[in-house]
Design a protein around this motif. Structure first.
Motif, PDB file in Angstrom:
ATOM      1  N   VAL A   7       0.853  -1.179   0.000  1.00  0.00           N
ATOM      2  CA  VAL A   7       0.000   0.000   0.000  1.00  0.00           C
ATOM      3  C   VAL A   7       0.895   1.237   0.000  1.00  0.00           C
ATOM      4  O   VAL A   7       1.971   1.235   0.603  1.00  0.00           O
ATOM      5  N   LEU A 192      -5.262   1.178   6.164  1.00  0.00           N
ATOM      6  CA  LEU A 192      -5.684  -0.093   5.585  1.00  0.00           C
ATOM      7  C   LEU A 192      -6.180  -1.004   6.691  1.00  0.00           C
ATOM      8  O   LEU A 192      -5.452  -1.288   7.648  1.00  0.00           O
ATOM      9  N   LEU A 201      -9.273   0.461   2.171  1.00  0.00           N
ATOM     10  CA  LEU A 201      -8.268   1.521   2.188  1.00  0.00           C
ATOM     11  C   LEU A 201      -8.968   2.871   2.294  1.00  0.00           C
ATOM     12  O   LEU A 201      -9.857   3.190   1.500  1.00  0.00           O
ATOM     13  N   ILE A 215      -2.718   0.395  -4.274  1.00  0.00           N
ATOM     14  CA  ILE A 215      -2.729  -0.959  -3.717  1.00  0.00           C
ATOM     15  C   ILE A 215      -2.002  -1.868  -4.700  1.00  0.00           C
ATOM     16  O   ILE A 215      -2.357  -1.923  -5.888  1.00  0.00           O
TER      17      ILE A 215
END
Length: 299
Positions: A7, A192, A201, A215
């Motif tokens: 992420v 997240l 998210l 992502i």
């Protein structure tokens, strides 16, 4: 079940979101520091980050961003009970980015100007507050995002508070530009979470610059920066500076009549980052709460 997740976020400045058509506007429109500031932002703006980034480290090495967050990790999660087994951080980065060299091609008349800062080929590093942190398995102490529901497991809550460095700030408050404010603090946050096979998210940031959220290398959320495409006027050549969409950011910096605030002053700051002194706010809803972006997905 074992998941491998990456992420990240990239904060950057648009090249085309500004109200200056010609550099001479900095001489004909007052207060002069306003068009000069916009020229500086436009001429040091970043290329649009890709929608897909296979390697965040390679992107980071190019220096074309104002801030970057990244976390790659593995986690073992039970999809029925949400019980967490192993959690292993493979890579974590919070980078306050760079101010790129001034691009004279964006304002052709600047090619004739003998100004050392406009001809300097160097990238200059930004500065990060000490509160900047990629936090895993817990919420960040300076979060602005809403509380996590009890059924959701926190995987990553990353926050970076950043500003242009002393070199860039010095140009802004110099006689050449004459800004009455030092550069302000701005910020970006991502969160997240996981709940029974579903990841969520959340992303948000200060109203300037633009923030992209990723992502596994794919852009999934974007918060665009506020932008002035024309100057609101008080008179034919007088800018109504307080009516500028960007003014709430520009005017958040410490007064130029004194020194820039020290990095040491960031130590131990409490409360939501948006409430910190000399820090730009984020987008807010009708109730004054932060508006966040949300992306829900399965792996």
């Amino acid at each position: 079940m074992l998941y491998k997740v990456a992420v990240g976020s990239i904060s950057w400045i648009h090249a085309d979101s500004h109200p200056v058509s010609f550099a001479f506007q900095a001489l004909t429109q007052t207060p002069h520091w306003i068009p000069k500031t916009y020229i500086g932002l436009a001429a040091t703006a970043n290329p649009t980050p890709p929608n897909e980034i296979a390697d965040f480290k390679s992107f980071q090495a190019q220096k074309q961003f104002r801030a970057l967050l990244y976390c790659r990790f593995t986690v073992e999660l039970d999809p029925t009970t949400n019980a967490v087994g192993s959690f292993n951080v493979l890579d974590a980065v919070h980078d306050p980015g760079w101010t790129p060299p001034f691009d004279k091609s964006k304002f052709s008349s600047t090619k004739l100007m003998k100004n050392s800062s406009m001809s300097d080929p160097n990238f200059y590093p930004g500065e990060a507050s000490s509160i900047s942190l990629v936090k895993t398995r817990a919420r960040h102490a300076n979060t602005v995002l809403p509380p996590t529901p009890k059924n959701e497991v926190v995987c990553v809550n990353a926050l970076i508070k950043f500003r242009a460095g002393s070199h860039t700030d010095g140009i802004g408050v110099s006689d050449d530009v004459g800004s009455p404010f030092h550069v302000p603090w701005v910020w970006c946050e991502l969160l997240l979470t996981y709940d029974r096979g579903i990841f969520k998210l959340l992303g948000c940031g200060s109203i300037f610059p633009t923030h992209y959220f990723y992502i596994d290398g794919k852009k999934v959320l974007a918060q665009e920066e506020v932008a002035d495409l024309s100057f609101p006027k008080k008179g034919a050549l007088t800018i109504n500076e307080s009516a500028l969409k960007l003014y709430p950011v520009l005017s958040k910096g410490a007064p130029a009549s004194g020194p820039q605030t020290s990095l040491a002053a960031e130590t131990g700051l409490s409360g939501p980052v948006r409430r910190h002194l000399y820090t730009a706010d984020g987008r807010v809803d009708s109730s004054g709460n932060i508006s966040s972006l949300v992306h829900v997905f399965r792996l």
